[in-house]
Motif scaffolding. Structure first.
Motif, PDB file in Angstrom:
ATOM      1  N   GLU A 137       0.826  -1.202   0.000  1.00 10.08           N
ATOM      2  CA  GLU A 137       0.000   0.000   0.000  1.00 10.08           C
ATOM      3  C   GLU A 137       0.869   1.264   0.000  1.00 10.08           C
ATOM      4  O   GLU A 137       0.567   2.233  -0.715  1.00 10.08           O
ATOM      5  CB  GLU A 137      -0.928   0.002   1.210  1.00 10.08           C
ATOM      6  CG  GLU A 137      -2.019  -1.061   1.172  1.00 10.08           C
ATOM      7  CD  GLU A 137      -1.532  -2.455   1.591  1.00 10.08           C
ATOM      8  OE1 GLU A 137      -2.329  -3.405   1.502  1.00 10.08           O
ATOM      9  OE2 GLU A 137      -0.359  -2.580   2.006  1.00 10.08           O
ATOM     10  N   ASP A 138       1.947   1.267   0.791  1.00 10.81           N
ATOM     11  CA  ASP A 138       2.829   2.429   0.826  1.00 10.81           C
ATOM     12  C   ASP A 138       3.606   2.572  -0.482  1.00 10.81           C
ATOM     13  O   ASP A 138       3.914   3.687  -0.911  1.00 10.81           O
ATOM     14  CB  ASP A 138       3.800   2.323   2.003  1.00 10.81           C
ATOM     15  CG  ASP A 138       3.122   2.539   3.347  1.00 10.81           C
ATOM     16  OD1 ASP A 138       2.008   3.105   3.371  1.00 10.81           O
ATOM     17  OD2 ASP A 138       3.693   2.130   4.376  1.00 10.81           O
ATOM     18  N   THR A 141       1.605   4.522  -3.009  1.00 10.13           N
ATOM     19  CA  THR A 141       1.633   5.954  -2.743  1.00 10.13           C
ATOM     20  C   THR A 141       2.979   6.569  -3.125  1.00 10.13           C
ATOM     21  O   THR A 141       3.038   7.618  -3.779  1.00 10.13           O
ATOM     22  CB  THR A 141       1.350   6.230  -1.259  1.00 10.13           C
ATOM     23  OG1 THR A 141       0.055   5.720  -0.913  1.00 10.13           O
ATOM     24  CG2 THR A 141       1.397   7.723  -0.960  1.00 10.13           C
ATOM     25  N   GLN A 144       4.047   7.158  -6.930  1.00  5.42           N
ATOM     26  CA  GLN A 144       3.303   8.169  -7.672  1.00  5.42           C
ATOM     27  C   GLN A 144       3.912   9.563  -7.554  1.00  5.42           C
ATOM     28  O   GLN A 144       3.450  10.500  -8.203  1.00  5.42           O
ATOM     29  CB  GLN A 144       1.840   8.184  -7.238  1.00  5.42           C
ATOM     30  CG  GLN A 144       1.077   6.966  -7.708  1.00  5.42           C
ATOM     31  CD  GLN A 144      -0.397   7.043  -7.398  1.00  5.42           C
ATOM     32  OE1 GLN A 144      -1.134   7.865  -7.936  1.00  5.42           O
ATOM     33  NE2 GLN A 144      -0.853   6.165  -6.521  1.00  5.42           N
ATOM     34  N   ARG A 145       4.982   9.684  -6.765  1.00  5.92           N
ATOM     35  CA  ARG A 145       5.746  10.937  -6.778  1.00  5.92           C
ATOM     36  C   ARG A 145       6.519  11.072  -8.084  1.00  5.92           C
ATOM     37  O   ARG A 145       6.942  12.166  -8.457  1.00  5.92           O
ATOM     38  CB  ARG A 145       6.717  10.979  -5.600  1.00  5.92           C
ATOM     39  CG  ARG A 145       6.061  11.063  -4.224  1.00  5.92           C
ATOM     40  CD  ARG A 145       7.116  11.159  -3.145  1.00  5.92           C
ATOM     41  NE  ARG A 145       7.936   9.942  -3.094  1.00  5.92           N
ATOM     42  CZ  ARG A 145       9.116   9.862  -2.466  1.00  5.92           C
ATOM     43  NH1 ARG A 145       9.621  10.931  -1.886  1.00  5.92           N
ATOM     44  NH2 ARG A 145       9.775   8.731  -2.443  1.00  5.92           N
ATOM     45  N   PRO A 151      -2.018   6.524 -10.739  1.00  6.57           N
ATOM     46  CA  PRO A 151      -2.600   5.402  -9.996  1.00  6.57           C
ATOM     47  C   PRO A 151      -2.595   4.089 -10.772  1.00  6.57           C
ATOM     48  O   PRO A 151      -2.299   3.034 -10.196  1.00  6.57           O
ATOM     49  CB  PRO A 151      -4.032   5.881  -9.703  1.00  6.57           C
ATOM     50  CG  PRO A 151      -3.938   7.364  -9.731  1.00  6.57           C
ATOM     51  CD  PRO A 151      -2.923   7.693 -10.774  1.00  6.57           C
TER      52      PRO A 151
END
Length: 228
Positions: A137-138, A141, A144-145, A151
């Motif tokens: 999950e991390d 995130t 996506q930087r 996504p």
């Protein structure tokens, strides 16, 4: 489960998961064709860079074209390895991608992917080890930087790495297409969001299994029965 890596690979062992459709809780229209296909064993891809590169190659275009581009890119610029089944090529390293001129992408019909691949190569060089240690999950995130990684690409990448297909973008065209093909008697929504809600609601706790088995069934169907 583990399997020894081919000679020449740096990874000592590769992990794979076996999903058996015999225990699938699904309507017969879905379960019967998936069970007829038998269990699916899928290797996890341990290489963060390869999973992101693969996701980028798959952006926008159809899966069949993406597979051809990926293989052509590997053969043109990747490292060659000999196997018992013949030669194979690894995905070009970040350093190689960063050193390629624009023409190298244009010649393979991948000019539109050059910016994203270069950005991912730069960010993986800086943060790849950090990302590899994150929870799924991390990871979604964090990656996506990276410019050009949204996504869809983040979720496709983490599913490739972990075989967590509950994290795959399960409302995408591939899942919608193969769900409609294997179970045409079910009225599937055409709109992605509505399809995703229906698919997730029907699959429940077996969302990962439903999605992985359906995609594997689709690959076999598209390849005329070839192995996944």
């Amino acid at each position: 489960m583990h399997v020894d890596a081919p000679a020449g690979c740096e990874t000592a062992a590769l992990e794979f998961d076996v999903v058996d459709p015999v225990d699938l809780k699904a309507p017969d229209a879905i379960a019967d064709p998936l069970r007829a296909g038998g269990p699916v064993a899928r290797l996890r891809n341990p290489d963060v860079w390869d999973t992101l590169g693969t996701a980028i190659v798959r952006q926008i275009i159809r899966a069949g074209i993406a597979r051809k581009q990926y293989r052509a890119f590997c053969e043109a610029h990747g490292e060659r390895h000999e196997t018992s089944a013949g030669p194979t090529w690894l995905f070009p390293t970040p350093d190689v991608v960063l050193g390629l001129p624009d023409d190298a992408f244009q010649q393979l019909g991948m000019a539109i992917k050059a910016r994203a691949l270069r950005a991912a190569a730069e960010w993986v060089t800086k943060y790849g080890d950090e990302w590899a240690a994150l929870s799924p999950e991390d990871f979604v995130t964090a990656v996506q930087r990276t410019p050009q990684i949204g996504p869809w690409s983040a979720h496709a990448s983490v599913a490739d790495r972990t075989n967590r297909y509950d994290l795959y973008p399960f409302a995408d065209l591939a899942v919608r297409k193969w769900a409609g093909t294997l179970a045409p008697s079910i009225t599937w929504p055409e709109e992605p969001r509505e399809f995703g809600e229906m698919w997730q609601g029907m699959a429940g706790a077996q969302l990962s299994e439903w999605t992985l088995l359906t995609l594997a069934w689709g690959v076999r169907h598209a390849n005329g029965g070839a192995a996944v």
